[in-house]
Write an enzyme that holds these catalytic residues in place. Structure first.
Site, PDB file in Angstrom:
ATOM      1  N   LEU A  22       0.824  -1.202   0.000  1.00  0.00           N
ATOM      2  CA  LEU A  22       0.000   0.000   0.000  1.00  0.00           C
ATOM      3  C   LEU A  22       0.864   1.261   0.000  1.00  0.00           C
ATOM      4  O   LEU A  22       1.885   1.321   0.687  1.00  0.00           O
ATOM      5  CB  LEU A  22      -0.881  -0.005   1.255  1.00  0.00           C
ATOM      6  CG  LEU A  22      -1.827   1.179   1.405  1.00  0.00           C
ATOM      7  CD1 LEU A  22      -3.004   1.042   0.446  1.00  0.00           C
ATOM      8  CD2 LEU A  22      -2.300   1.288   2.836  1.00  0.00           C
ATOM      9  N   HIS A  23       0.458   2.238  -0.767  1.00  0.00           N
ATOM     10  CA  HIS A  23       1.136   3.535  -0.771  1.00  0.00           C
ATOM     11  C   HIS A  23       0.139   4.600  -1.231  1.00  0.00           C
ATOM     12  O   HIS A  23      -0.675   4.362  -2.103  1.00  0.00           O
ATOM     13  CB  HIS A  23       2.381   3.521  -1.659  1.00  0.00           C
ATOM     14  CG  HIS A  23       2.146   3.045  -3.053  1.00  0.00           C
ATOM     15  ND1 HIS A  23       1.971   1.708  -3.376  1.00  0.00           N
ATOM     16  CD2 HIS A  23       2.054   3.714  -4.211  1.00  0.00           C
ATOM     17  CE1 HIS A  23       1.791   1.593  -4.683  1.00  0.00           C
ATOM     18  NE2 HIS A  23       1.824   2.803  -5.221  1.00  0.00           N
TER      19      HIS A  23
END
Length: 179
Positions: free
Chosen positions: A134-135
């Site tokens: 996730l980013h």
């Protein structure tokens, strides 16, 4: 007269050979496992200058996008290798939000953009280039920053080197958090 290699002509060229790594998929992890194949897991374990890390928190860190949409394009990442927003615990979620707020303040301090795009692409079908970690994207925007290059040449002109951008934003981060 025919144009010959090496002979100047009237065509302006913007060379961006570093993007071939991205186009060829060489920088994408071969699997969804944490560790050295994940660029975000790699970045968290290197020094800030080498990994282009702008700031670190206890549960998240902020790194420059290697293939930015605009100068200063940041990614806010949890240290933990999770793919989805709902996999974050409460502390990670709170720090990701706080780091995103500070990223906006640092970008405003360093570059004075006219606006921002914020977003997470969860899953390859949603446009995530690296879906396994996730980013959150924090992209500064300026009036008129979209021109013909991305459309015609699938290229963006960047006005400064990533190392210089990292140094500028790290200094701005310090200024907005300590000043």
């Amino acid at each position: 007269m025919a144009e010959l290699p090496g002979i100047p002509d009237t065509v302006e060229r913007l060379w961006a050979p570093h993007r071939m790594v991205y186009i060829g998929g060489e920088a994408k992890p071969p699997d969804d496992q944490p560790g050295p194949s994940c660029p975000f897991c790699r970045a968290k374990d290197h020094d800030d200058e080498t990994a282009l890390v702008v700031a670190r928190g206890g549960r998240t860190f902020v790194v420059l996008n290697l293939y930015p949409y605009n100068c200063g394009h940041l990614l806010v990442c949890p240290y933990r290798h999770v793919a989805g927003y709902l996999e974050l615990d409460e502390e990670e979620t709170a720090e990701l939000t706080a780091m995103t707020r500070t990223a906006i303040a640092a970008l405003a301090h360093a570059y004075n953009p006219h606006g921002f795009n914020l977003g997470m692409n969860q899953g390859a079908v949603a446009g995530a280039g690296i879906a396994a970690h996730l980013h959150q994207h924090v992209v500064p925007r300026w009036s008129g920053d979209a021109n013909f290059l991305p459309i015609v040449a699938r290229t963006r002109a960047m006005p400064e080197l990533l190392a210089d951008t990292r140094a500028r934003l790290a200094a701005a981060w310090t200024a907005v958090t300590e000043g």
